[in-house]
Design a protein around this motif. Structure first.
Motif, mmCIF file in Angstrom:
data_model
loop_
_atom_site.group_PDB
_atom_site.id
_atom_site.type_symbol
_atom_site.label_atom_id
_atom_site.label_comp_id
_atom_site.label_asym_id
_atom_site.label_seq_id
_atom_site.Cartn_x
_atom_site.Cartn_y
_atom_site.Cartn_z
ATOM 1 N N ALA A 252 0.810 -1.215 0.000
ATOM 2 C CA ALA A 252 0.000 0.000 0.000
ATOM 3 C C ALA A 252 0.847 1.271 0.000
ATOM 4 C CB ALA A 252 -0.944 -0.005 1.205
ATOM 5 N N ASP A 253 1.967 1.275 0.716
ATOM 6 C CA ASP A 253 2.788 2.487 0.788
ATOM 7 C C ASP A 253 4.133 2.323 0.086
ATOM 8 O OD1 ASP A 253 3.793 0.656 2.556
ATOM 9 O OD2 ASP A 253 4.258 2.118 4.125
ATOM 10 N N LEU A 254 4.233 1.313 -0.774
ATOM 11 C CA LEU A 254 5.459 1.095 -1.540
ATOM 12 C C LEU A 254 5.304 1.640 -2.949
ATOM 13 C CD1 LEU A 254 6.459 -2.586 -0.604
ATOM 14 C CD2 LEU A 254 7.341 -0.445 0.363
ATOM 15 N N ASP A 255 6.425 1.979 -3.553
ATOM 16 C CA ASP A 255 6.434 2.403 -4.963
ATOM 17 C C ASP A 255 6.422 1.131 -5.805
ATOM 18 O OD1 ASP A 255 6.684 3.655 -7.370
ATOM 19 O OD2 ASP A 255 8.760 4.307 -7.066
ATOM 20 N N ALA A 256 5.218 0.604 -6.037
ATOM 21 C CA ALA A 256 5.088 -0.703 -6.689
ATOM 22 C C ALA A 256 4.024 -0.670 -7.775
ATOM 23 C CB ALA A 256 4.736 -1.774 -5.663
ATOM 24 N N THR A 257 4.345 -1.278 -8.904
ATOM 25 C CA THR A 257 3.345 -1.551 -9.929
ATOM 26 C C THR A 257 2.744 -2.918 -9.632
ATOM 27 O OG1 THR A 257 4.411 -0.233 -11.653
ATOM 28 C CG2 THR A 257 2.980 -2.026 -12.381
ATOM 29 N N VAL A 258 1.418 -2.995 -9.531
ATOM 30 C CA VAL A 258 0.745 -4.255 -9.238
ATOM 31 C C VAL A 258 -0.054 -4.685 -10.462
ATOM 32 C CG1 VAL A 258 -0.937 -5.454 -7.782
ATOM 33 C CG2 VAL A 258 0.605 -3.756 -6.770
ATOM 34 N N LEU A 259 0.251 -5.875 -10.961
ATOM 35 C CA LEU A 259 -0.468 -6.475 -12.080
ATOM 36 C C LEU A 259 -1.270 -7.667 -11.563
ATOM 37 C CD1 LEU A 259 2.446 -6.545 -14.714
ATOM 38 C CD2 LEU A 259 0.770 -4.725 -14.327
ATOM 39 N N TYR A 260 -2.425 -7.895 -12.163
ATOM 40 C CA TYR A 260 -3.297 -8.977 -11.710
ATOM 41 C C TYR A 260 -3.654 -9.888 -12.878
ATOM 42 C CZ TYR A 260 -7.497 -11.451 -10.174
ATOM 43 O OH TYR A 260 -8.412 -12.430 -9.882
ATOM 44 N N THR A 261 -3.751 -11.173 -12.586
ATOM 45 C CA THR A 261 -4.273 -12.110 -13.577
ATOM 46 C C THR A 261 -5.081 -13.210 -12.907
ATOM 47 O OG1 THR A 261 -3.738 -13.498 -15.487
ATOM 48 C CG2 THR A 261 -2.231 -13.619 -13.605
ATOM 49 N N ALA A 262 -6.135 -13.622 -13.583
ATOM 50 C CA ALA A 262 -6.920 -14.784 -13.159
ATOM 51 C C ALA A 262 -6.715 -15.951 -14.115
ATOM 52 C CB ALA A 262 -8.404 -14.425 -13.090
ATOM 53 N N THR A 263 -5.866 -15.755 -15.121
ATOM 54 C CA THR A 263 -5.535 -16.833 -16.070
ATOM 55 C C THR A 263 -4.021 -16.933 -16.155
ATOM 56 O OG1 THR A 263 -7.564 -16.530 -17.358
ATOM 57 C CG2 THR A 263 -5.731 -17.649 -18.453
ATOM 58 N N VAL A 264 -3.475 -18.064 -15.711
ATOM 59 C CA VAL A 264 -2.019 -18.227 -15.674
ATOM 60 C C VAL A 264 -1.474 -19.077 -16.811
ATOM 61 C CG1 VAL A 264 -1.793 -17.786 -13.217
ATOM 62 C CG2 VAL A 264 -2.274 -20.119 -13.996
ATOM 63 N N ARG A 265 -2.349 -19.824 -17.486
ATOM 64 C CA ARG A 265 -1.942 -20.569 -18.678
ATOM 65 C C ARG A 265 -3.016 -20.390 -19.740
ATOM 66 N NH1 ARG A 265 1.485 -20.640 -15.556
ATOM 67 N NH2 ARG A 265 2.881 -22.313 -14.894
ATOM 68 N N PRO A 266 -2.678 -19.892 -20.915
ATOM 69 C CA PRO A 266 -1.339 -19.428 -21.268
ATOM 70 C C PRO A 266 -0.979 -18.161 -20.503
ATOM 71 C CG PRO A 266 -2.887 -18.876 -23.009
ATOM 72 C CD PRO A 266 -3.648 -19.716 -22.033
ATOM 73 N N PHE A 267 0.302 -17.985 -20.236
ATOM 74 C CA PHE A 267 0.758 -16.822 -19.496
ATOM 75 C C PHE A 267 0.860 -15.622 -20.435
ATOM 76 C CE2 PHE A 267 3.974 -14.037 -17.627
ATOM 77 C CZ PHE A 267 3.471 -13.914 -16.340
ATOM 78 N N ASP A 268 0.457 -14.467 -19.942
ATOM 79 C CA ASP A 268 0.422 -13.255 -20.757
ATOM 80 C C ASP A 268 1.812 -12.611 -20.833
ATOM 81 O OD1 ASP A 268 -0.262 -11.000 -22.191
ATOM 82 O OD2 ASP A 268 -1.401 -10.062 -20.559
ATOM 83 N N ALA A 269 2.691 -13.199 -21.637
ATOM 84 C CA ALA A 269 4.056 -12.702 -21.764
ATOM 85 C C ALA A 269 4.093 -11.293 -22.361
ATOM 86 C CB ALA A 269 4.879 -13.658 -22.635
ATOM 87 N N GLU A 270 3.290 -11.071 -23.385
ATOM 88 C CA GLU A 270 3.271 -9.747 -24.019
ATOM 89 C C GLU A 270 2.789 -8.683 -23.040
ATOM 90 O OE1 GLU A 270 1.279 -7.442 -27.865
ATOM 91 O OE2 GLU A 270 1.056 -9.608 -27.625
ATOM 92 N N GLY A 271 1.779 -9.023 -22.251
ATOM 93 C CA GLY A 271 1.287 -8.071 -21.265
ATOM 94 C C GLY A 271 2.336 -7.722 -20.237
ATOM 95 N N LEU A 272 3.094 -8.714 -19.784
ATOM 96 C CA LEU A 272 4.144 -8.440 -18.805
ATOM 97 C C LEU A 272 5.195 -7.506 -19.385
ATOM 98 C CD1 LEU A 272 5.477 -8.827 -16.094
ATOM 99 C CD2 LEU A 272 6.486 -10.964 -16.934
ATOM 100 N N ARG A 273 5.600 -7.756 -20.620
ATOM 101 C CA ARG A 273 6.592 -6.868 -21.238
ATOM 102 C C ARG A 273 6.036 -5.453 -21.405
ATOM 103 N NH1 ARG A 273 7.641 -11.769 -24.189
ATOM 104 N NH2 ARG A 273 6.160 -11.153 -25.821
#
Length: 298
Positions: A201-222
């Motif tokens: 909550a108080d960290l300088d962090a980008t938080v990404l969420y997924t409910a589907t892990v396969r196939p993994f969203d490689a393009e989204g992560l990049r």
């Protein structure tokens, strides 16, 4: 999540004559009480406590052009009949929707027989599976409806732990919170989002969420990667998606911390909350791991 799965399954049976629900005792009482068995005789099938038969019977339905929805506890759906999952569905090129309950240790008090932190890693060894880890009942409904209308192999992992709010289902990574390019990128899977948001909550962090892990969203992560420090938080065996993250970022310098259920057995079974704390998957444990990880590069 389980209540939503069962109610939506009944509605889907009303809508789709090609669907069938196959059970191994677990959950059959609900479908009886809700009148679904009476409305759809022959399409809610209980094979009893015979998990290998559960999978083989569902595969037979798939060969007869039904779309089976197969349901029981995770260790009985994935681990016990793994050979049938691999051969009867995968090798035969059949499709189906596999829906588990119990997650890693929701039924911790029932002992190790009802715990399955290894399920996603095991299913991930097989080709062609889509693996979903919803974090909210609304996500369960969206994923189940989509999977029921498909033709491939879907594994939907339900849990008792849920996030406060649902995230629109995209099939990939969704940015929840933005951080700077010098901080940390945290990937939260399914119900891990709530403790991750509390922990950062108080960290300088980008938080990404997924409910589907396969196939993994490689393009989204990049696309969304905001920092070379990456923390992966999954509600099952730690490191299950580490290879996918590393493959996605093989062209980018990065370092990875993978959090999840440790490869050790806690025999004082307790509750799922106590197991989260023991594995460092509560907000306090995640915060501690993230800050220690960032301190290594300071």
């Amino acid at each position: 999540m389980r209540d939503r799965f069962m109610s939506v399954s009944g509605v889907l049976l009303d809508e789709r004559p090609d669907l069938a629900v196959v059970l191994a005792d677990i959950g059959y009482g609900y479908f009886q009480q809700a009148g679904v068995v009476t409305r759809h005789p022959g399409r809610v099938l209980n094979v009893g406590i015979r998990e290998q038969l559960l999978i083989g019977f569902a595969a037979g339905l798939a060969m007869e052009e039904f779309r089976p929805i197969v349901h029981t506890y995770a260790p009985f759906l994935v681990e016990r009949p793994f050979e049938q999952v691999k051969l009867d569905f995968g090798h035969q090129g059949l499709g189906g929707v596999f829906v588990s309950v119990g997650a890693s240790y929701d039924a911790a008090a029932a002992g190790r027989t009802h715990q399955a932190p290894e399920d996603v890693a095991l299913i991930s060894t097989l080709p062609g599976w889509r693996v979903h880890v919803p974090g909210h009942p609304d996500e369960v409904e969206a994923i189940l409806r989509s999977a029921a209308g498909g033709t491939g192999l879907d594994y939907i992992r339900l849990s008792e732990s849920t996030n406060v709010d649902a995230v629109p289902i995209s099939g990939g990574l969704t940015p929840i919170r933005g951080g700077s390019t010098t901080a940390v990128t945290v990937i939260a899977v399914g119900p891990c989002l709530a403790p991750v948001l509390d922990a950062t909550a108080d960290l300088d962090a980008t938080v990404l969420y997924t409910a589907t892990v396969r196939p993994f969203d490689a393009e989204g992560l990049r696309t969304f990667l905001a920092a070379p420090a990456v923390v992966l938080v999954e509600p099952y065996l730690a490191g299950t998606s580490s290879a996918e993250v590393s493959e996605a970022l093989k062209g980018s310098p990065h370092r990875l911390l993978a959090l999840g259920v440790a490869r050790r057995e806690h025999r004082h079974y307790g509750s799922r909350w106590e197991h989260d704390r023991a594995h460092g998957l509560d907000a306090e444990g995640i915060r501690r791991s993230v800050t220690e990880f960032l301190a290594l590069a300071a």
